[in-house]
Write a protein that holds these residues in place. Structure first.
Motif, PDB file in Angstrom:
ATOM      1  N   LEU A  73       8.836 -13.060   1.548  1.00 53.19           N
ATOM      2  CA  LEU A  73       8.134 -12.887   0.070  1.00 53.19           C
ATOM      3  C   LEU A  73       7.429 -14.362  -0.182  1.00 53.19           C
ATOM      4  CD1 LEU A  73       7.240 -10.837  -1.935  1.00 53.19           C
ATOM      5  CD2 LEU A  73       8.959 -11.587  -3.324  1.00 53.19           C
ATOM      6  N   SER A  74       8.021 -15.410   0.145  1.00 54.99           N
ATOM      7  CA  SER A  74       7.439 -16.296  -0.376  1.00 54.99           C
ATOM      8  C   SER A  74       5.906 -16.801   0.347  1.00 54.99           C
ATOM      9  CB  SER A  74       8.148 -17.746  -0.201  1.00 54.99           C
ATOM     10  OG  SER A  74       8.589 -17.687   1.062  1.00 54.99           O
ATOM     11  N   ASP A  75       6.121 -16.166   1.805  1.00 52.58           N
ATOM     12  CA  ASP A  75       4.889 -16.326   2.737  1.00 52.58           C
ATOM     13  C   ASP A  75       3.806 -15.427   2.141  1.00 52.58           C
ATOM     14  OD1 ASP A  75       6.064 -18.074   4.270  1.00 52.58           O
ATOM     15  OD2 ASP A  75       6.933 -16.443   5.577  1.00 52.58           O
ATOM     16  N   THR A  76       4.281 -14.159   1.538  1.00 54.43           N
ATOM     17  CA  THR A  76       3.115 -13.302   1.005  1.00 54.43           C
ATOM     18  C   THR A  76       2.641 -14.020  -0.190  1.00 54.43           C
ATOM     19  OG1 THR A  76       4.326 -11.253   1.840  1.00 54.43           O
ATOM     20  CG2 THR A  76       2.752 -11.158   0.086  1.00 54.43           C
ATOM     21  N   ILE A  77       3.487 -14.577  -1.232  1.00 52.89           N
ATOM     22  CA  ILE A  77       3.068 -15.006  -2.273  1.00 52.89           C
ATOM     23  C   ILE A  77       2.193 -16.386  -1.998  1.00 52.89           C
ATOM     24  CG2 ILE A  77       3.747 -16.712  -4.422  1.00 52.89           C
ATOM     25  CD1 ILE A  77       6.291 -14.932  -4.220  1.00 52.89           C
ATOM     26  N   ALA A  78       2.163 -17.046  -0.774  1.00 53.11           N
ATOM     27  CA  ALA A  78       1.705 -18.019  -0.487  1.00 53.11           C
ATOM     28  C   ALA A  78      -0.138 -17.419  -0.109  1.00 53.11           C
ATOM     29  CB  ALA A  78       1.868 -18.793   0.741  1.00 53.11           C
ATOM     30  N   ASP A  79      -0.120 -16.414   0.366  1.00 53.31           N
ATOM     31  CA  ASP A  79      -1.206 -15.548   1.118  1.00 53.31           C
ATOM     32  C   ASP A  79      -1.917 -15.364  -0.150  1.00 53.31           C
ATOM     33  OD1 ASP A  79      -0.624 -15.803   3.807  1.00 53.31           O
ATOM     34  OD2 ASP A  79       0.022 -13.883   3.755  1.00 53.31           O
ATOM     35  N   PRO A  91     -13.969   2.213   3.744  1.00 55.89           N
ATOM     36  CA  PRO A  91     -15.027   1.702   3.520  1.00 55.89           C
ATOM     37  C   PRO A  91     -15.022   1.089   2.080  1.00 55.89           C
ATOM     38  CG  PRO A  91     -15.634   3.854   3.339  1.00 55.89           C
ATOM     39  CD  PRO A  91     -14.177   3.943   3.765  1.00 55.89           C
ATOM     40  N   TYR A  92     -14.051   1.476   1.336  1.00 56.49           N
ATOM     41  CA  TYR A  92     -14.007   0.836  -0.255  1.00 56.49           C
ATOM     42  C   TYR A  92     -13.138  -0.494  -0.279  1.00 56.49           C
ATOM     43  CZ  TYR A  92     -15.915   5.310  -1.097  1.00 56.49           C
ATOM     44  OH  TYR A  92     -16.805   6.478  -0.958  1.00 56.49           O
ATOM     45  N   LEU A  93     -12.448  -0.862   0.858  1.00 56.05           N
ATOM     46  CA  LEU A  93     -11.531  -1.989   0.857  1.00 56.05           C
ATOM     47  C   LEU A  93     -12.186  -3.219   1.632  1.00 56.05           C
ATOM     48  CD1 LEU A  93      -8.760  -2.445  -0.118  1.00 56.05           C
ATOM     49  CD2 LEU A  93      -8.192  -2.178   2.176  1.00 56.05           C
ATOM     50  N   ASP A  94     -12.198  -4.551   0.682  1.00 53.71           N
ATOM     51  CA  ASP A  94     -12.747  -5.716   1.444  1.00 53.71           C
ATOM     52  C   ASP A  94     -11.737  -6.056   2.370  1.00 53.71           C
ATOM     53  OD1 ASP A  94     -15.595  -5.719   0.290  1.00 53.71           O
ATOM     54  OD2 ASP A  94     -14.275  -5.627  -1.609  1.00 53.71           O
ATOM     55  N   LYS A  95     -10.605  -6.078   2.225  1.00 54.08           N
ATOM     56  CA  LYS A  95      -9.364  -6.677   3.005  1.00 54.08           C
ATOM     57  C   LYS A  95      -8.131  -6.124   2.735  1.00 54.08           C
ATOM     58  CE  LYS A  95      -7.815 -11.491   4.221  1.00 54.08           C
ATOM     59  NZ  LYS A  95      -7.937 -12.935   3.729  1.00 54.08           N
ATOM     60  N   LEU A  96      -7.495  -6.137   4.038  1.00 53.99           N
ATOM     61  CA  LEU A  96      -6.071  -5.414   3.734  1.00 53.99           C
ATOM     62  C   LEU A  96      -5.096  -6.585   4.211  1.00 53.99           C
ATOM     63  CD1 LEU A  96      -4.274  -2.818   3.514  1.00 53.99           C
ATOM     64  CD2 LEU A  96      -4.558  -2.783   6.025  1.00 53.99           C
ATOM     65  N   LEU A  97      -4.105  -6.815   3.250  1.00 51.06           N
ATOM     66  CA  LEU A  97      -3.101  -7.850   3.464  1.00 51.06           C
ATOM     67  C   LEU A  97      -1.739  -7.034   3.689  1.00 51.06           C
ATOM     68  CD1 LEU A  97      -5.153  -9.334   1.506  1.00 51.06           C
ATOM     69  CD2 LEU A  97      -3.235 -10.695   0.554  1.00 51.06           C
ATOM     70  N   LEU A  98      -0.971  -7.711   4.546  1.00 46.30           N
ATOM     71  CA  LEU A  98       0.394  -7.066   4.942  1.00 46.30           C
ATOM     72  C   LEU A  98       1.450  -7.709   4.415  1.00 46.30           C
ATOM     73  CD1 LEU A  98      -0.678  -6.062   8.384  1.00 46.30           C
ATOM     74  CD2 LEU A  98      -0.758  -4.706   6.345  1.00 46.30           C
ATOM     75  N   LEU A  99       2.522  -7.164   3.645  1.00 41.08           N
ATOM     76  CA  LEU A  99       3.680  -7.962   3.420  1.00 41.08           C
ATOM     77  C   LEU A  99       4.475  -8.594   4.420  1.00 41.08           C
ATOM     78  CD1 LEU A  99       5.597  -8.093   0.909  1.00 41.08           C
ATOM     79  CD2 LEU A  99       6.896  -6.262   1.777  1.00 41.08           C
ATOM     80  N   LYS A 100       4.724  -9.837   4.272  1.00 42.28           N
ATOM     81  CA  LYS A 100       5.487 -10.458   5.222  1.00 42.28           C
ATOM     82  C   LYS A 100       7.126 -10.311   4.949  1.00 42.28           C
ATOM     83  CE  LYS A 100       1.485 -13.557   6.379  1.00 42.28           C
ATOM     84  NZ  LYS A 100       1.215 -14.834   6.415  1.00 42.28           N
ATOM     85  N   PRO A 101       7.761 -10.620   6.077  1.00 40.65           N
ATOM     86  CA  PRO A 101       9.288 -10.533   5.988  1.00 40.65           C
ATOM     87  C   PRO A 101       9.772 -11.435   4.712  1.00 40.65           C
ATOM     88  CG  PRO A 101       8.773 -10.824   8.270  1.00 40.65           C
ATOM     89  CD  PRO A 101       7.384 -11.055   7.519  1.00 40.65           C
TER      90      PRO A 101
END
Length: 322
Positions: free
Chosen positions: A61-67, A49-59
């Motif tokens: 890294l550039s895609d994760t950086i874009a997120d 309940p203390y987290l507003d959003k969970l992001l997941l690492l993508k294969p």
């Protein structure tokens, strides 16, 4: 304020980030708190309940950086401090605060058998990375939210549905696990029924232990999901476990825990049971211990004294109090 907390792995290290997320959200109620981890570990923050959003690492890294760039964060709290998080911070140019790993001190402590790492828990080390925001330790245990309310009758036989001991016999590496004969000796001296927990990799070990002790033992290894195993731990009278994720997750329920250490050492990693009222840390002092930070596939010296010579009586006496 919008804050991204990063920790990619592993299970135990991520479970100890939960007090940081909780303290951020409760003490900065207007802040939006996000967390970035590997997909394999998202279950730790599901239903939190203390987290507003969970992001997941993508294969890539550039895609994760874009997120990350699309979210427009005000701050990054880097609780992993590795090459990937360094690249993320450099590429996004977001103001950041980073957990200090004390790599040199840990390496010297391990190689030279010196105690150079202060006995500070990993949670408190993590919290130093958010101290600049005025966030302080709230003194509460770690958080883990079971996905659903299971029924003990669905998971255990009638003989093991009350007042049972959860014994976590699994661990990723051999040098973290107690040999079967030691587990059998300990279980033989326990007053209550024992439920063995672990993955499919220790199912055969559980069968050997159950065959030696009969009806006192129920081998749930390889039969329950992780969430079901956590539920069984949460309902146990007490817990025995090694340096492994399920044992650390068990700390969320403030049950008596006998934390058993072989080739790894809690003071080196800062991961002794956290904010648990009744704890026994079982370990012995040897010149060859710890032999690694995270465990090995065999004892480097062949004798495995850290587990074979570990006294059983303190463990059984502690658990039999409950």
């Amino acid at each position: 304020m919008k804050i991204l907390v990063i920790r990619f792995s592993s299970m135990g290290d991520i479970i100890y980030t939960t007090p940081v997320v909780r303290c951020l959200k409760k003490q900065l109620p207007d802040a939006e708190i996000h967390f970035l981890t590997k997909p394999a570990f998202q279950y730790i923050y599901n239903n939190n309940p203390y987290l507003d959003k969970l992001l997941l690492l993508k294969p890539e890294l550039s895609d994760t950086i874009a997120d990350i760039q699309a979210e427009k964060y005000d701050r990054i709290i880097d609780l992993h401090n590795n090459l990937r998080t360094t690249i993320i911070k450099l590429r996004t140019r977001i103001k950041s605060s980073t957990y200090k790993k004390q790599r040199i001190r840990k390496w010297l402590s391990l190689k030279l058998n010196l105690k150079l790492v202060p006995p500070v828990h990993l949670v408190d080390r993590y919290l130093k990375a958010v101290a600049f925001l005025g966030v302080k330790n709230d003194g509460l245990p770690i958080d883990y939210y079971i996905k659903k309310e299971y029924q003990l009758s669905e998971l255990l036989p009638p003989s093991h549905q009350s007042n049972y001991i959860a014994f976590v016999i699994g661990a990723t590496h051999f040098t973290k696990r107690m040999p079967n004969h030691k587990i059998i000796n300990i279980c033989r001296q326990l007053k209550h029924p024992v439920v063995l927990l672990g993955g499919a990799d220790v199912k055969a070990n559980g069968e050997i232990i159950a065959a030696a002790l009969g009806e006192k033992i129920y081998n749930a290894c390889g039969q329950t999901t992780l969430d079901e195993s956590v539920f069984l731990v949460s309902k146990a009278a007490s817990i025995i476990g090694f340096d492994t994720g399920l044992t650390h997750i068990a700390e969320a329920f403030n049950k008596p825990i006998a934390s058993v250490w072989g080739g790894t050492a809690p003071e080196l990693l800062g991961v002794q049971p956290y904010m648990v009222k009744d704890v026994l840390v079982a370990e012995i002092d040897l010149s060859c211990r710890p032999c690694s930070k995270f465990g090995l596939e065999k004892c480097p010296l062949g004798h495995f004294k850290c587990m074979n010579d570990l006294p059983e009586t303190p463990i059984t006496n502690f658990i039999n109090e409950y």
